[in-house]
Scaffold this motif. Sequence first.
Motif, PDB file in Angstrom:
ATOM      1  N   TYR A  81      -3.425   3.422  -2.627  1.00 61.91           N
ATOM      2  CA  TYR A  81      -3.254   2.706  -3.358  1.00 61.91           C
ATOM      3  C   TYR A  81      -2.841   0.930  -2.924  1.00 61.91           C
ATOM      4  O   TYR A  81      -1.673   1.095  -2.368  1.00 61.91           O
ATOM      5  N   ARG A  82      -3.491   0.264  -3.528  1.00 59.95           N
ATOM      6  CA  ARG A  82      -3.284  -1.146  -3.281  1.00 59.95           C
ATOM      7  C   ARG A  82      -2.595  -1.989  -4.234  1.00 59.95           C
ATOM      8  O   ARG A  82      -3.278  -1.870  -5.844  1.00 59.95           O
ATOM      9  N   GLU A 111       0.963  -1.080  -0.171  1.00 55.04           N
ATOM     10  CA  GLU A 111       0.095   0.019  -0.185  1.00 55.04           C
ATOM     11  C   GLU A 111       1.119   1.432  -0.125  1.00 55.04           C
ATOM     12  O   GLU A 111       1.796   1.197   0.448  1.00 55.04           O
TER      13      GLU A 111
END
Length: 109
Positions: free
Chosen positions: A7-8, A3
């Motif tokens: 955002y992952r 992450e």
Amino acid sequence: MMEYKGYRAQIEFDQDAELFHGEILGIRDVVTFQGCSVAELKAAFQDSVDDYLDFCASKGKTPDKPYSGRFNVRISPELHRRLEEEARIHNTSLNQWVTQKLAADGQNL
């Protein structure tokens, strides 16, 4: 899972190429990255997110957010009625009631 800035990314290892590769999840745009080590992979992921955000800014485009917090589900009118009644019994909105139920069930995911 990695992450960065909300955002992952999903990471996989290609044994034949001896290479880690990843893709940012939850956005319509395709953003990928790769690296031979964990440190390389992490740096490539962060660079890809930053590049994506810079690209969007240069084009005047709003970057996709990983998840908006909204989704639509089509259900039968009968189920809709029963859910609405259940929410009223619990003195809450349908949205709040469904959110609570999903959150409770989500603990098992």
